[in-house]
Scaffold this motif. Sequence first.
Motif, PDB file in Angstrom:
ATOM      1  N   VAL A 109       0.755  -1.094   0.118  1.00 56.73           N
ATOM      2  CA  VAL A 109      -0.050  -0.026   0.060  1.00 56.73           C
ATOM      3  C   VAL A 109       0.832   1.307   0.086  1.00 56.73           C
ATOM      4  O   VAL A 109       0.552   2.256  -0.643  1.00 56.73           O
ATOM      5  N   VAL A 110       2.015   1.199   0.870  1.00 60.01           N
ATOM      6  CA  VAL A 110       2.724   2.350   0.873  1.00 60.01           C
ATOM      7  C   VAL A 110       3.448   2.663  -0.800  1.00 60.01           C
ATOM      8  O   VAL A 110       3.222   3.603  -1.207  1.00 60.01           O
ATOM      9  N   GLY A 111       3.966   1.655  -1.242  1.00 61.80           N
ATOM     10  CA  GLY A 111       4.539   1.596  -2.828  1.00 61.80           C
ATOM     11  C   GLY A 111       3.348   2.220  -3.532  1.00 61.80           C
ATOM     12  O   GLY A 111       3.736   3.200  -4.453  1.00 61.80           O
ATOM     13  N   PHE A 112       2.319   1.693  -3.610  1.00 63.75           N
ATOM     14  CA  PHE A 112       1.192   2.117  -4.477  1.00 63.75           C
ATOM     15  C   PHE A 112       0.759   3.652  -4.023  1.00 63.75           C
ATOM     16  O   PHE A 112       0.520   4.245  -5.106  1.00 63.75           O
ATOM     17  N   SER A 113       0.692   3.893  -2.993  1.00 64.15           N
ATOM     18  CA  SER A 113       0.362   5.095  -2.433  1.00 64.15           C
ATOM     19  C   SER A 113       1.381   6.366  -3.314  1.00 64.15           C
ATOM     20  O   SER A 113       0.989   7.415  -3.505  1.00 64.15           O
ATOM     21  N   THR A 114       2.728   5.774  -3.207  1.00 65.71           N
ATOM     22  CA  THR A 114       3.688   6.965  -3.611  1.00 65.71           C
ATOM     23  C   THR A 114       3.362   7.034  -5.253  1.00 65.71           C
ATOM     24  O   THR A 114       3.409   8.372  -5.585  1.00 65.71           O
ATOM     25  N   VAL A 115       2.670   6.143  -5.968  1.00 64.77           N
ATOM     26  CA  VAL A 115       2.485   6.234  -7.360  1.00 64.77           C
ATOM     27  C   VAL A 115       1.297   7.195  -7.419  1.00 64.77           C
ATOM     28  O   VAL A 115       1.230   8.045  -8.287  1.00 64.77           O
ATOM     29  N   VAL A 116       0.371   6.869  -6.656  1.00 64.79           N
ATOM     30  CA  VAL A 116      -0.993   7.610  -6.717  1.00 64.79           C
ATOM     31  C   VAL A 116      -0.600   9.074  -6.505  1.00 64.79           C
ATOM     32  O   VAL A 116      -1.310   9.984  -7.276  1.00 64.79           O
ATOM     33  N   THR A 117      -0.066   9.438  -5.412  1.00 63.24           N
ATOM     34  CA  THR A 117       0.179  10.583  -5.007  1.00 63.24           C
ATOM     35  C   THR A 117       1.189  11.410  -6.169  1.00 63.24           C
ATOM     36  O   THR A 117       0.663  12.453  -6.676  1.00 63.24           O
ATOM     37  N   ALA A 118       1.983  10.664  -7.010  1.00 63.71           N
ATOM     38  CA  ALA A 118       2.875  11.154  -7.858  1.00 63.71           C
ATOM     39  C   ALA A 118       2.254  11.487  -8.905  1.00 63.71           C
ATOM     40  O   ALA A 118       2.246  12.648  -9.762  1.00 63.71           O
ATOM     41  N   LEU A 119       1.325  10.651  -9.514  1.00 63.07           N
ATOM     42  CA  LEU A 119       0.522  10.723 -10.720  1.00 63.07           C
ATOM     43  C   LEU A 119      -0.275  11.822 -10.678  1.00 63.07           C
ATOM     44  O   LEU A 119      -0.359  12.753 -11.519  1.00 63.07           O
ATOM     45  N   MET A 120      -1.020  12.126  -9.329  1.00 66.14           N
ATOM     46  CA  MET A 120      -2.012  13.270  -9.314  1.00 66.14           C
ATOM     47  C   MET A 120      -1.192  14.646  -9.147  1.00 66.14           C
ATOM     48  O   MET A 120      -1.747  15.497  -9.535  1.00 66.14           O
ATOM     49  N   ILE A 121      -0.188  14.596  -8.318  1.00 68.32           N
ATOM     50  CA  ILE A 121       0.604  15.974  -8.334  1.00 68.32           C
ATOM     51  C   ILE A 121       1.141  16.428  -9.655  1.00 68.32           C
ATOM     52  O   ILE A 121       0.822  17.466 -10.277  1.00 68.32           O
ATOM     53  N   ASN A 122       1.491  15.420 -10.430  1.00 62.63           N
ATOM     54  CA  ASN A 122       2.079  15.721 -11.975  1.00 62.63           C
ATOM     55  C   ASN A 122       0.892  15.943 -12.856  1.00 62.63           C
ATOM     56  O   ASN A 122       1.231  16.722 -13.665  1.00 62.63           O
ATOM     57  N   ALA A 123      -0.181  15.647 -12.452  1.00 61.48           N
ATOM     58  CA  ALA A 123      -1.217  16.041 -13.212  1.00 61.48           C
ATOM     59  C   ALA A 123      -1.665  17.315 -12.978  1.00 61.48           C
ATOM     60  O   ALA A 123      -2.917  17.742 -13.511  1.00 61.48           O
ATOM     61  N   GLY A 124      -1.232  18.014 -11.977  1.00 62.23           N
ATOM     62  CA  GLY A 124      -1.566  19.319 -11.695  1.00 62.23           C
ATOM     63  C   GLY A 124      -2.612  19.541 -10.497  1.00 62.23           C
ATOM     64  O   GLY A 124      -2.868  20.473 -10.516  1.00 62.23           O
ATOM     65  N   TRP A 125      -2.679  18.315  -9.920  1.00 59.56           N
ATOM     66  CA  TRP A 125      -3.709  18.650  -8.602  1.00 59.56           C
ATOM     67  C   TRP A 125      -3.070  19.383  -7.612  1.00 59.56           C
ATOM     68  O   TRP A 125      -1.769  19.204  -7.403  1.00 59.56           O
ATOM     69  N   PRO A 126      -3.673  19.962  -6.940  1.00 64.73           N
ATOM     70  CA  PRO A 126      -3.100  20.720  -5.722  1.00 64.73           C
ATOM     71  C   PRO A 126      -2.679  19.587  -4.564  1.00 64.73           C
ATOM     72  O   PRO A 126      -3.497  18.496  -4.732  1.00 64.73           O
ATOM     73  N   VAL A 127      -1.656  19.835  -3.974  1.00 67.23           N
ATOM     74  CA  VAL A 127      -1.074  19.089  -3.103  1.00 67.23           C
ATOM     75  C   VAL A 127      -1.971  18.268  -2.105  1.00 67.23           C
ATOM     76  O   VAL A 127      -2.054  17.061  -1.913  1.00 67.23           O
ATOM     77  N   TRP A 128      -2.805  19.234  -1.502  1.00 66.63           N
ATOM     78  CA  TRP A 128      -3.844  18.706  -0.332  1.00 66.63           C
ATOM     79  C   TRP A 128      -4.793  17.602  -0.911  1.00 66.63           C
ATOM     80  O   TRP A 128      -5.031  16.934  -0.297  1.00 66.63           O
ATOM     81  N   LEU A 129      -5.199  17.832  -2.402  1.00 68.98           N
ATOM     82  CA  LEU A 129      -6.068  17.069  -2.851  1.00 68.98           C
ATOM     83  C   LEU A 129      -5.636  15.810  -3.352  1.00 68.98           C
ATOM     84  O   LEU A 129      -6.350  14.792  -2.907  1.00 68.98           O
ATOM     85  N   ALA A 130      -4.304  15.897  -3.678  1.00 68.92           N
ATOM     86  CA  ALA A 130      -3.438  14.668  -3.985  1.00 68.92           C
ATOM     87  C   ALA A 130      -3.200  13.608  -2.677  1.00 68.92           C
ATOM     88  O   ALA A 130      -3.807  12.550  -2.791  1.00 68.92           O
ATOM     89  N   VAL A 131      -3.024  14.265  -1.852  1.00 66.98           N
ATOM     90  CA  VAL A 131      -2.817  13.736  -0.333  1.00 66.98           C
ATOM     91  C   VAL A 131      -4.198  13.103   0.113  1.00 66.98           C
ATOM     92  O   VAL A 131      -4.283  12.020   0.576  1.00 66.98           O
ATOM     93  N   ALA A 132      -5.210  13.844   0.044  1.00 63.31           N
ATOM     94  CA  ALA A 132      -6.369  13.402   0.493  1.00 63.31           C
ATOM     95  C   ALA A 132      -6.876  12.035  -0.295  1.00 63.31           C
ATOM     96  O   ALA A 132      -7.454  11.112   0.311  1.00 63.31           O
ATOM     97  N   THR A 133      -6.696  12.278  -1.705  1.00 61.85           N
ATOM     98  CA  THR A 133      -7.113  11.499  -2.583  1.00 61.85           C
ATOM     99  C   THR A 133      -6.450   9.927  -2.262  1.00 61.85           C
ATOM    100  O   THR A 133      -7.001   8.942  -2.287  1.00 61.85           O
ATOM    101  N   THR A 134      -5.049  10.215  -1.778  1.00 65.17           N
ATOM    102  CA  THR A 134      -4.285   9.102  -1.681  1.00 65.17           C
ATOM    103  C   THR A 134      -4.823   8.303  -0.355  1.00 65.17           C
ATOM    104  O   THR A 134      -4.969   7.237  -0.311  1.00 65.17           O
ATOM    105  N   LEU A 135      -5.128   9.211   0.758  1.00 64.14           N
ATOM    106  CA  LEU A 135      -5.498   8.611   2.019  1.00 64.14           C
ATOM    107  C   LEU A 135      -6.961   7.994   1.502  1.00 64.14           C
ATOM    108  O   LEU A 135      -6.953   6.793   2.191  1.00 64.14           O
ATOM    109  N   LEU A 136      -7.730   8.453   0.833  1.00 58.76           N
ATOM    110  CA  LEU A 136      -9.032   7.753   0.304  1.00 58.76           C
ATOM    111  C   LEU A 136      -8.859   6.300  -0.142  1.00 58.76           C
ATOM    112  O   LEU A 136      -9.572   5.353   0.077  1.00 58.76           O
TER     113      LEU A 136
END
Lengths: 509, 325
Positions: free
Chosen positions: B83-110
């Motif tokens: 889950v940790v490894g997968f979450s790094t991917v989710v976070t990275a993809l979303m931040i790189n897609a231009g999402w605000p950091v807080w939203l990327a983090v919140a989505t990863t937690l979800l």
Amino acid sequence: MSQAALRTDDALARGAPAPILELKGLEKRYPGTHALKPVDLAFLPGEIHAVVGENGAGKSTLIKLLTGAIVRTGGDMIWEGRSVPLSTPLEAQALGINAVHQEVVLCRHLSVAANIFLGDEETRYGLLRQRAMVRDAQKILDDLGFHLPAGVMLGDLTIGQQQLVAAARATVRGTKFLIFDEPTAYLTRREAEQLFALIRRLKAQGVTIIYISHRMEEVFELADRVSVLRDGTYVGTRAIGETDEPELVRMMINRSLEQIYHKEHFAFGAPIVEARNLSGKGFEDVSITVREGEIVGLYGLVGAGRSEFVTTLYGRHAKSAGSIHWQGREVDIRSEHDAIKLGMALAPESRRDQGLCLNLPVGFNINLPVYKRISANGLISNGEEKRQAEQQIGGLRIKTPTRHALASSLSGGNQQKIVIGKWLNHGAKLFIFDEPTVGVDVGTKAEIYRLFGELLRNGAGIILISSYLPEVYELADTLHVFRRGRLVASHGFRAATDETVLTEAIGKA
Amino acid sequence: MSTETAAAPEAPRKRRNFNVLFGLTLLALLVVLWIVLSIATPSFASPVNIANLLRQGSMIAILAVGQTFVIITGGIDLSVGAVVGFSTVVTALMINAGWPVWLAVATTLLVGIGIGVFHGFGIVKMGLPPFIITLATLTSLRGIGLLMTNGNSINIQSEAFQTFSRGSFGGVPNLFWMVILVGVPAYVFLQHTRWGRYLFSVGSNAEAARLSGVNVNRTIYMAYTLSGLCAAFVGVLLASRIGIGNPTQAEGWELQAIASSVIGGTSLFGAVGSVHGPLLGAFILATINNGANLLNVNSFWQRIITGVLIIVIVYFDGLRRKGGR
């Protein structure tokens, strides 16, 4: 063997058979407690010797000493005239001593035959001789008169049948000295009869039987002599013909029988729960009403549908037909949670498996149903938690050093009190007790019955399920008899003779 | 009878003392390790190294807390590393897609919560053993992550996101503050709310808990959800620390989390555990690894030492429990 030879210890000196095992000042101390104070007692070959006493009287300690499970801290044990250390179970077995324990301690996932030969398998060239073992096991079971298949998984048998397998296993090993610890607690009457036949046969073969039971009528039916323990002290031994139940009870507790079944009558109030033509898994078309201040007894053999009926009432299983009315209103009970919310409480049959979180503290167990009530904004009030727990410990006189002691460290009777305490705490309106006094001593029984009175006085109703006829007979205001999933008869308080009730339950004219 | 209740308060104090004592023993072990290492190697006590040590230990510590919730119910969560490894991917993809950091983090937690709910579903509804369902997620999540990234690492294009894990506040690394952020609520939750009690009751005797009105299924869902949430949170922290999203990161962290928990006094049979124990356990492991590095001990030895330590500590813990009865 003549009665006279068994009469008293003096008789021993006058040329009675030499004892097979003599205890001389045998005692066991643990740091802080004196579990068994010095006992002088002799067991004769071929006698059935009952040992009775309340929980915590020292019976378990005595068994453990005799089977080598624990090592004595003082005194001596003389086996056939020779002092023996008896310090390991292996040594005990080598002498021919074995025990059948109250709870079955066998492997459910192995076959009956494999269990009987466990640790002593027949092999050829290092390989198991499976078919030979099944054959031999079957022969043993048949010889004992048990109608059990040797090839099936142990777990597929009922608890009672498993108990018989345990007995069969022990007879193979305990060739000279066999201890039965509450063997009938989970047996049906028929199974008990089979067991008694076995015990008598072993006696005829010269095996010494130690029989531990809370059921007095069994003691009088089986035993030659009976010894009484109280609070870790040996009180005395009587030949069975020279004593009676009141005397034994007095020796055990200093309290009379009438005080045990202390029945208080209260005026009945409004109906609390009504089952109308209720059907479900294991029972059919049962209509029962419980009113305020009333004890409704459900009697029947194990498997007659009583437990199934109450677990359905309690939302554990779905009903297939009929309706349940709670205080006059039809209700749909889909889970235990619903039942508890309405005000039902179930003290289940098996304390260990269903009633308690044994490796958690007493106070924790008492508060488990009410944590919702004693927390605010999700946080538990420590003061309230302490108060509730200590109120029940004090009120029920639960013998525990404090509420932080683990439930597993308490005796069976006190564990049962915890189960009751947690529901008292919850403030339930309907209490369902399923076999509340299995494995509980006379003194605690009396206290549990006294509690029933208090519950009724506060306007609660009780459903009491028991396989022990005197209990329901002496306590129930209304007694319903179950047979094969149906309600076959109902009686008022002591309205029918106990023979009638028994006949109705068994189903023979 | 009443006379016995009067002579009461001795035993429980003893039991409590044992618990406190065990906590103190772990703390003492940690302090002794620090003192020994400070003497043995001058670089250990340097502020840089201490900050580094705290960073190293923090992520396993947070994982261990979530893991402990699960273990208390008598279960196990093998998926947390994945889950940790997968979450790094989710976070990275979303931040790189231009999402605000807080939203990327919140989505990863979800996403972490979702994975936990799935575990609960597998255990409660499908009747799978926890070991199996979380083992299945362990391997599948790594696979899904590799598919999403084509097996490549994704560089996170946000400097601000990466500076967080390197920064500190009040002289303490931000990552360690995160341990406190998780640890304090976790402690309150476990020891002072009814849900904490329910975790223990389910681990001790699920049937008794059910008959007492505890919603056992919901409690199981809760335990795995919290573990998934902790793991996803650690994934975010790791992404920040290494600046990439890579599904093969955090290999074997589930075992380190379980080891920390067990060293911290959690019983794999359920119903025994705390929050401070796993935290101490995680930092003891981190100290051993850190110290071994500084002393130029072969890293293969570190693994052996960890194994031996687990045996020794759990053995002594077992002795303590027997004595405590």
